[in-house]
Design a protein around this motif. Structure first.
Motif, short mmCIF file in Angstrom:
data_model
loop_
_atom_site.label_atom_id
_atom_site.label_comp_id
_atom_site.label_asym_id
_atom_site.label_seq_id
_atom_site.Cartn_x
_atom_site.Cartn_y
_atom_site.Cartn_z
N GLN A 53 -10.21 -22.98 25.73
CA GLN A 53 -10.61 -21.63 26.16
C GLN A 53 -9.52 -20.61 25.82
N SER A 54 -8.28 -20.98 26.06
CA SER A 54 -7.16 -20.09 25.75
C SER A 54 -7.08 -19.81 24.26
N ARG A 55 -7.28 -20.85 23.46
CA ARG A 55 -7.24 -20.69 22.00
C ARG A 55 -8.34 -19.73 21.55
N GLN A 56 -9.51 -19.82 22.16
CA GLN A 56 -10.62 -18.95 21.79
C GLN A 56 -10.26 -17.48 22.01
N VAL A 57 -9.66 -17.17 23.15
CA VAL A 57 -9.29 -15.78 23.46
C VAL A 57 -8.15 -15.31 22.56
N LEU A 58 -7.12 -16.13 22.44
CA LEU A 58 -5.95 -15.73 21.66
C LEU A 58 -6.27 -15.60 20.17
N SER A 59 -7.10 -16.49 19.66
CA SER A 59 -7.46 -16.41 18.24
C SER A 59 -8.23 -15.12 17.96
N ALA A 60 -9.12 -14.76 18.86
CA ALA A 60 -9.86 -13.51 18.69
C ALA A 60 -8.93 -12.31 18.77
N ALA A 61 -7.97 -12.36 19.68
CA ALA A 61 -7.00 -11.27 19.81
C ALA A 61 -6.13 -11.15 18.57
N LYS A 62 -5.72 -12.28 18.03
CA LYS A 62 -4.91 -12.27 16.81
C LYS A 62 -5.71 -11.67 15.66
N ALA B 212 -7.93 -9.52 15.92
CA ALA B 212 -8.06 -8.08 16.21
C ALA B 212 -6.75 -7.33 15.97
N GLY B 213 -5.70 -8.05 15.59
CA GLY B 213 -4.44 -7.40 15.26
C GLY B 213 -3.46 -7.28 16.40
N LEU B 214 -3.72 -7.97 17.50
CA LEU B 214 -2.81 -7.90 18.65
C LEU B 214 -1.76 -9.00 18.57
N GLY B 215 -0.57 -8.71 19.08
CA GLY B 215 0.44 -9.74 19.25
C GLY B 215 0.05 -10.65 20.42
N LEU B 216 0.59 -11.87 20.42
CA LEU B 216 0.18 -12.86 21.41
C LEU B 216 1.30 -13.24 22.35
N PRO C 291 -0.57 -27.66 28.06
CA PRO C 291 -0.65 -27.34 26.63
C PRO C 291 -0.15 -25.95 26.25
N GLY C 292 0.32 -25.17 27.21
CA GLY C 292 0.66 -23.77 26.95
C GLY C 292 1.68 -23.57 25.86
N VAL C 293 2.78 -24.32 25.91
CA VAL C 293 3.84 -24.17 24.92
C VAL C 293 3.33 -24.54 23.53
N GLN C 294 2.66 -25.66 23.42
CA GLN C 294 2.18 -26.10 22.11
C GLN C 294 1.16 -25.13 21.54
N LEU C 295 0.33 -24.55 22.41
CA LEU C 295 -0.65 -23.56 21.96
C LEU C 295 0.06 -22.29 21.47
N ALA C 296 1.07 -21.86 22.21
CA ALA C 296 1.83 -20.68 21.81
C ALA C 296 2.47 -20.87 20.44
N VAL C 297 3.02 -22.05 20.23
CA VAL C 297 3.66 -22.35 18.94
C VAL C 297 2.61 -22.40 17.83
N GLU C 298 1.51 -23.07 18.10
CA GLU C 298 0.43 -23.21 17.11
C GLU C 298 -0.06 -21.85 16.62
N LEU C 299 -0.20 -20.89 17.54
CA LEU C 299 -0.78 -19.59 17.18
C LEU C 299 0.26 -18.53 16.85
N GLY C 300 1.54 -18.89 16.91
CA GLY C 300 2.59 -17.93 16.58
C GLY C 300 2.79 -16.87 17.63
N ALA C 301 2.64 -17.23 18.90
CA ALA C 301 2.85 -16.27 19.98
C ALA C 301 4.31 -15.83 20.02
N ALA C 302 4.52 -14.59 20.40
CA ALA C 302 5.89 -14.05 20.50
C ALA C 302 6.63 -14.62 21.69
N SER C 303 5.88 -15.02 22.73
CA SER C 303 6.52 -15.51 23.94
C SER C 303 5.60 -16.46 24.68
N VAL C 304 6.19 -17.47 25.31
CA VAL C 304 5.48 -18.29 26.27
C VAL C 304 6.27 -18.22 27.56
N ASP C 305 5.59 -17.88 28.65
CA ASP C 305 6.25 -17.47 29.88
C ASP C 305 5.97 -18.43 31.03
#
Length: 401
Positions: free
Chosen positions: A207-216, A218-222, A233-247
């Motif tokens: 579910q998180s990947r679905q939202v973040l992929s759509a946001a990416k 759309a041109g938004l940072g993650l 899975p939060g850290v691995q998902l952040a790395v997979e999608l190139g998120a700027a931060s995992v908090d």
């Protein structure tokens, strides 16, 4: 253009790439930026003069994780947790009801008050999120209100967090589709970032990947909330999608730390240039409030993973805007040196927001965001924990306190 000389600085903590700490120093502000830094006895003439009287000066705090758009009170929940009740993510829905009922004017007033409180504690660059509306109309309203505050210069970065929690009465899959589709479309022109609470009781990895992929797309940072309540899975998902931060990052495996480390291979730390990786953002005030183990900041830094510190100001788990508190906690309880804690709360946080060329360190050409302590040395932040250490604050060259 008026110039201001801030002189007789006892200790100037630059947080530049050389990590310089200057004594008997001065700096000149011109046009909202730092025009000169050096020894006080060699300072150039200026139109105005401010005598620091031997006090310490450091960059203004960069608070890269806040939730300021809310109404209501959750002190009873906090009291119960302090008495032994477990923290669960569902408390967000309590804030949702109160926030939905608040008028635009009330919400803007509440946010502005919290920003003023943060500034009074030395914060000069601030990110904040939606996430307590949790419907298309409410998330769009909150994003619009925050964008108005951003354009007015009160907020620096706005993050869409429609995927904060599945609201009561909604199905997870249909709400995820809403957050990744029409809701995202309604907020995208008002925000720069998108975030998701990837955690048990909130959103799954898919579910998180679905939202973040759509946001990416759309041109938004993650950004990602992850690994707060247990391994996940939060850290691995952040790395997979190139998120700027995992908090949060309270529960990390060796594989998580290795994955974060590997995102920084294209970053030149010595020159602060290149492509930043995924910053691990630690939220110590939240860890204390939820009685989770403190994030392993020492382990992350030793592994070569840049960390940020942020307040996570929110009504349920970290009702504070005090970056001073978070920095002192990092030194006293997370085994960071003072330099490491200050860098995490300034430059590294700015990197995570893509703002490090403007803020996060005191260097010629950068925004004149200064935090002056009522103390001769910055170590007093941890040496005198809980004391009101902020003496003066400049943001964009304007003294605000």
């Amino acid at each position: 253009m008026t110039t201001t000389l801030v002189t007789n600085i006892g200790e100037l903590v630059t947080v530049d790439q050389a990590d310089r700490v200057l004594h008997d120093a001065a700096l000149v502000i011109e046009g909202g930026r730092i025009a000169w830094i050096g020894s006080a006895d060699r300072a150039p003439a200026a139109d105005e003069r401010f005598d620091a009287a031997g006090r310490a000066v450091l960059p203004g705090w960069v608070d890269s994780h806040t939730h300021l758009v809310f109404d209501g009170d959750r002190s009873e929940e906090f009291e119960a947790r302090m008495a032994g009740a477990d923290y669960v993510a569902g408390g967000i829905s309590t804030t949702m009801e109160a926030t939905r009922s608040a008028s635009d004017a009330r919400l803007k007033t509440l946010v502005s008050r919290r920003i003023a409180e943060a500034v009074a504690g030395g914060t000069t660059y601030l990110e904040t999120k939606t996430g307590y509306g949790l419907s298309l109309d409410e998330e769009a309203r909150h994003a619009r209100l925050l964008d108005e505050l951003r354009q007015a210069g009160e907020v620096d970065a706005v993050t869409y967090l429609g995927a904060h929690l599945v609201p009561p009465g909604e199905e997870a899959e249909s709400y995820t589709a809403l957050a990744a589709g029409p809701m995202l479309e309604a907020v995208r022109r008002h925000v720069q970032w998108a975030d998701v609470f990837c955690e048990e009781g909130a959103f799954t990895a898919d579910q998180s990947r679905q939202v973040l992929s759509a946001a990416k797309e759309a041109g938004l940072g993650l950004r990602v909330h992850g690994n707060q309540l247990g391994p996940g899975p939060g850290v691995q998902l952040a790395v997979e999608l190139g998120a700027a931060s995992v908090d949060h990052v309270n529960y990390l495996s060796e594989a998580d730390i290795d994955a974060l480390h590997d995102t920084w291979t294209d970053w030149d730390a010595g020159q602060a240039e290149g492509t930043p990786g995924t910053t691990a953002t630690c939220l110590p005030a939240c860890d204390l409030s939820t009685r989770q183990p403190l994030a392993p900041a020492r382990q992350l830094l030793d592994a070569g993973v840049p960390i940020a510190l942020a307040s996570n100001c929110n009504p349920g788990t970290s009702y504070t805007t005090s970056m001073n508190f978070n920095v002192s906690t990092a030194v006293l309880q997370m085994r960071l040196s003072l330099k490491e804690a200050i860098r995490a709360a300034t430059f590294s946080a700015a990197v995570s927001l893509g703002a490090h060329h403007e803020v996060g360190s005191l260097e010629v050409g950068k925004r004149a965001d200064l935090h002056m302590l009522d103390a001769p040395r910055a170590i007093h932040l941890a040496y005198r924990p809980g004391m009101p250490m902020t003496y003066a604050v400049w943001r964009k060259g304007q003294r605000l306190r």
